[in-house]
Design a protein around this motif. Structure first.
Motif, mmCIF file in Angstrom:
data_model
loop_
_atom_site.group_PDB
_atom_site.id
_atom_site.type_symbol
_atom_site.label_atom_id
_atom_site.label_comp_id
_atom_site.label_asym_id
_atom_site.label_seq_id
_atom_site.Cartn_x
_atom_site.Cartn_y
_atom_site.Cartn_z
ATOM 1 N N HIS A 172 0.906 -1.142 -0.107
ATOM 2 C CA HIS A 172 0.133 -0.071 -0.162
ATOM 3 C C HIS A 172 0.801 1.351 0.068
ATOM 4 O O HIS A 172 0.634 2.129 -0.944
ATOM 5 C CB HIS A 172 -0.709 0.065 1.083
ATOM 6 C CG HIS A 172 -1.916 1.208 1.242
ATOM 7 N ND1 HIS A 172 -2.817 1.561 0.625
ATOM 8 C CD2 HIS A 172 -1.544 2.452 2.321
ATOM 9 C CE1 HIS A 172 -3.300 2.634 0.622
ATOM 10 N NE2 HIS A 172 -2.757 3.151 2.048
ATOM 11 N N GLU A 232 -10.807 3.710 -7.089
ATOM 12 C CA GLU A 232 -11.939 2.762 -6.744
ATOM 13 C C GLU A 232 -11.072 1.851 -5.630
ATOM 14 O O GLU A 232 -10.041 1.726 -5.536
ATOM 15 C CB GLU A 232 -12.027 1.768 -8.166
ATOM 16 C CG GLU A 232 -12.919 2.602 -9.097
ATOM 17 C CD GLU A 232 -13.365 1.837 -10.031
ATOM 18 O OE1 GLU A 232 -12.850 0.704 -10.174
ATOM 19 O OE2 GLU A 232 -13.808 2.255 -11.314
ATOM 20 N N VAL A 233 -12.046 1.261 -4.922
ATOM 21 C CA VAL A 233 -11.653 0.411 -3.923
ATOM 22 C C VAL A 233 -10.869 -0.900 -4.450
ATOM 23 O O VAL A 233 -11.332 -1.474 -5.323
ATOM 24 C CB VAL A 233 -12.849 0.045 -3.161
ATOM 25 C CG1 VAL A 233 -12.341 -0.869 -2.066
ATOM 26 C CG2 VAL A 233 -13.455 1.299 -2.475
ATOM 27 N N ARG A 234 -9.683 -0.910 -3.934
ATOM 28 C CA ARG A 234 -9.202 -2.356 -4.442
ATOM 29 C C ARG A 234 -9.351 -3.247 -3.566
ATOM 30 O O ARG A 234 -8.892 -3.664 -2.483
ATOM 31 C CB ARG A 234 -7.487 -2.032 -4.347
ATOM 32 C CG ARG A 234 -7.115 -0.863 -5.163
ATOM 33 C CD ARG A 234 -5.597 -0.520 -5.099
ATOM 34 N NE ARG A 234 -4.920 -1.596 -5.524
ATOM 35 C CZ ARG A 234 -3.182 -1.590 -5.537
ATOM 36 N NH1 ARG A 234 -2.694 -0.860 -5.040
ATOM 37 N NH2 ARG A 234 -2.878 -2.683 -6.027
ATOM 38 N N TRP A 235 -10.252 -4.346 -4.208
ATOM 39 C CA TRP A 235 -10.800 -5.355 -3.393
ATOM 40 C C TRP A 235 -9.683 -6.419 -3.266
ATOM 41 O O TRP A 235 -10.105 -7.221 -2.333
ATOM 42 C CB TRP A 235 -12.248 -5.873 -4.092
ATOM 43 C CG TRP A 235 -13.329 -4.902 -4.104
ATOM 44 C CD1 TRP A 235 -13.754 -3.934 -5.407
ATOM 45 C CD2 TRP A 235 -13.832 -4.519 -2.904
ATOM 46 N NE1 TRP A 235 -14.538 -3.377 -4.989
ATOM 47 C CE2 TRP A 235 -15.038 -3.452 -3.332
ATOM 48 C CE3 TRP A 235 -13.916 -4.965 -1.854
ATOM 49 C CZ2 TRP A 235 -15.986 -2.827 -2.700
ATOM 50 C CZ3 TRP A 235 -14.906 -4.589 -0.802
ATOM 51 C CH2 TRP A 235 -16.038 -3.463 -1.292
ATOM 52 N N ILE A 236 -8.894 -6.739 -4.061
ATOM 53 C CA ILE A 236 -8.079 -7.759 -4.080
ATOM 54 C C ILE A 236 -7.240 -7.690 -2.616
ATOM 55 O O ILE A 236 -7.264 -8.550 -2.078
ATOM 56 C CB ILE A 236 -7.152 -7.994 -5.443
ATOM 57 C CG1 ILE A 236 -7.957 -8.222 -6.287
ATOM 58 C CG2 ILE A 236 -6.180 -8.922 -4.954
ATOM 59 C CD1 ILE A 236 -7.135 -8.173 -7.609
ATOM 60 N N LEU A 248 -7.977 -5.987 -0.035
ATOM 61 C CA LEU A 248 -9.030 -6.293 1.174
ATOM 62 C C LEU A 248 -9.443 -7.718 1.320
ATOM 63 O O LEU A 248 -9.391 -8.212 2.478
ATOM 64 C CB LEU A 248 -10.218 -5.286 0.840
ATOM 65 C CG LEU A 248 -9.773 -3.780 0.933
ATOM 66 C CD1 LEU A 248 -11.168 -2.964 0.402
ATOM 67 C CD2 LEU A 248 -9.101 -3.326 2.212
ATOM 68 N N LEU A 249 -9.667 -7.980 0.231
ATOM 69 C CA LEU A 249 -10.205 -9.749 0.040
ATOM 70 C C LEU A 249 -8.942 -10.576 0.930
ATOM 71 O O LEU A 249 -9.226 -11.589 1.618
ATOM 72 C CB LEU A 249 -10.678 -10.092 -0.876
ATOM 73 C CG LEU A 249 -12.030 -9.669 -1.511
ATOM 74 C CD1 LEU A 249 -12.114 -10.030 -2.812
ATOM 75 C CD2 LEU A 249 -13.154 -10.000 -0.703
ATOM 76 N N GLY A 279 -8.745 -9.874 4.490
ATOM 77 C CA GLY A 279 -9.593 -10.582 5.138
ATOM 78 C C GLY A 279 -9.548 -11.968 5.311
ATOM 79 O O GLY A 279 -9.887 -12.803 6.041
ATOM 80 N N SER A 280 -9.235 -12.548 4.008
ATOM 81 C CA SER A 280 -9.041 -13.940 3.804
ATOM 82 C C SER A 280 -7.938 -14.476 4.964
ATOM 83 O O SER A 280 -8.047 -15.573 5.725
ATOM 84 C CB SER A 280 -8.738 -14.396 2.492
ATOM 85 O OG SER A 280 -9.783 -14.212 1.621
#
Length: 455
Positions: A36, A247-251, A253-254, A257-258
């Motif tokens: 990040h 845009e929210v970088r979901w990867i 975050l996922l 979270g994972s």
């Protein structure tokens, strides 16, 4: 053989998996944080490069405009009236993309000779009225001999303008000046390309920090911004560029979270595994205690215990059985009939008893058989056989108990012999009593007869 008791694990044994999981999660979190941070640094570097590109682009546009104004100045100040060619070049210089909204030309005394398009002071605001064009910028450009920009000033409809004064010389003779009027709002709107405005909000602030022009869209800002002096035109103006939130970088975050879910699952699994291991250790300890108790019971018995499978192979013998026959457990376990402790003279009967037991016809009260010790000594044993059932209820063999009855039989034989001697003695005593009685009975008449004869 009793189960060996395992050594207890050290105190840090169960803490090591949790520490490994915590280290793994911390490492992945640090990696995500570094990623990040690197993305943020790359975004800032991209922002700086884009701002420098836009600054350079605006500088090139100002230079092109100044060049056009210099070329127009000679024609506008020397040719009266204006030729069609000059009018065409004026219209080209006033192209909306250039940022210029008006061009004025002043004579050597600073008086306005003409303007395209024409203007009135009614569009000016406040102190600007009556000071258009800027006299200070005019004098400074004439004295310095190069283009000079004026202060920005407000006009109607919340617009902001500034001027550039370009002095025109013919040789060493000053002919006048050409003034280009810029609309700061139009220039920001026109000169900022679409791809730049999609990424950033562009604004121009005055020397007092008040925003006077901007190009933006409705989108949340990221807080990542860069500020540079807006020079030219200068005079304290600053150009502020602020990046929009991407845009929210979901990867990531996922992924984070994972990792959190996986770490929680691992910790829960380790906790459950620890509970299972503790229960298993407790069960093993109880099993060892039970096994030791049963082993102690079997070792303290004087009755020999022997287990055989369905084929008659010996699978287990206790110490009492080994003491009874003289062979060790290692020598007996695994043997098939005929057994070494079977007496040769009673081999046929012993084999018949063996077949009877395997056929399931062993009498419940037991069978006496003649056996032999390792030393060759014979002994009598009482053998009681019963089916051997496993934990699933299957018949897996036979369990026999054997008691040495040699002394008992010897005692019975001695008692029988003594009983016979007692019975013989009793008969002799009875015969003596009968003879004594008979002699007594005979002596009386004989004595009477003798007395009679004597008399």
């Amino acid at each position: 053989m009793p189960l060996p008791a395992p050594s207890p694990p050290p105190s840090w044994y169960w803490s090591l998996p949790y520490a490994a999981v915590a280290l793994f999660v911390a490492t992945m979190a640090a990696l995500l944080w570094l990623t990040h941070r690197q993305d943020a640094e790359e975004q800032r570097a991209t922002l700086i490069n884009d701002v420098l590109w836009m600054e350079q682009n605006l500088g090139f546009q100002f230079e092109r405009n100044n060049s056009h104004l210099t070329q127009l100045g000679t024609e506008l100040l020397k040719n009266t009236p204006i030729t069609p060619t000059t009018e065409a070049r004026l219209r080209q210089a006033l192209d909306p993309e250039s940022g210029l909204i008006r061009i004025l030309w002043l004579n050597g005394n600073g008086d306005v000779k003409g303007a395209q398009p024409p203007y009135t002071d009614s569009h000016l605001v406040g102190e600007t009225g009556g000071t258009f064009p800027s006299s200070s910028a005019y004098r400074l450009s004439r004295s310095m001999g190069r283009p000079v920009y004026s202060d920005a000033y407000a006009v109607i409809e919340n617009q902001t303008q500034f001027e550039v004064h370009v002095p025109i010389f013919e040789g060493a003779r000053y002919l006048g000046s050409v003034v280009g009027v810029y609309s700061l709002n139009n220039m920001i709107s026109r000169q900022v390309p679409w791809w730049f405005s999609e990424r950033y909000r562009v604004s121009v602030d005055s020397s007092l920090g008040v925003e006077i022009a901007a190009k933006s869209r409705v989108s949340p800002l990221s807080g990542l911004s860069y500020e540079i002096p807006f020079d030219p035109p200068g005079h304290g103006l600053t150009l502020n560029v602020t990046a929009y939130k991407s845009e929210v970088r979901w990867i990531p975050l996922l992924l984070m979270g994972s990792l959190g879910v996986l770490a929680g699952a691992i910790v829960w699994s380790l906790w459950q595994l620890r509970r299972h291991m503790q229960r298993r250790q407790a069960a093993e300890q109880a099993l060892r205690a039970e096994h030791a108790f049963r082993k102690a019971m079997e070792d303290s018995l004087n009755t020999g215990m022997r287990a055989r499978d369905l084929k008659g192979r010996i699978t287990y013998v206790n110490p009492a059985f080994c003491r009874m026959v003289g062979w060790s457990a290692e020598e007996l376990v695994g043997l098939l009939p005929p057994m070494p402790y079977w007496a040769p003279e009673a081999l046929e009967r012993t084999l018949a008893v063996h077949e009877m037991v395997l056929g399931g016809h062993a009498p419940p009260q037991g069978i006496e058989i003649r056996l032999m010790r390792k030393s060759g000594e014979r002994f009598d044993a009482l053998l009681i056989e019963a089916p051997l059932i496993d934990s699933e209820g299957r018949h897996i063999g036979w369990m026999g108990s054997m008691v040495d009855v040699t002394e008992q039989k010897n005692a019975q034989e001695l008692a029988r012999q003594q009983q016979e001697r007692l019975q013989a003695t009793a008969r002799l005593v009875t015969m003596g009593e009968m003879a004594s009685t008979l002699a007594h009975e005979l002596n009386q008449p004989l004595a009477a007869i003798s007395s009679y004869n004597t008399g």
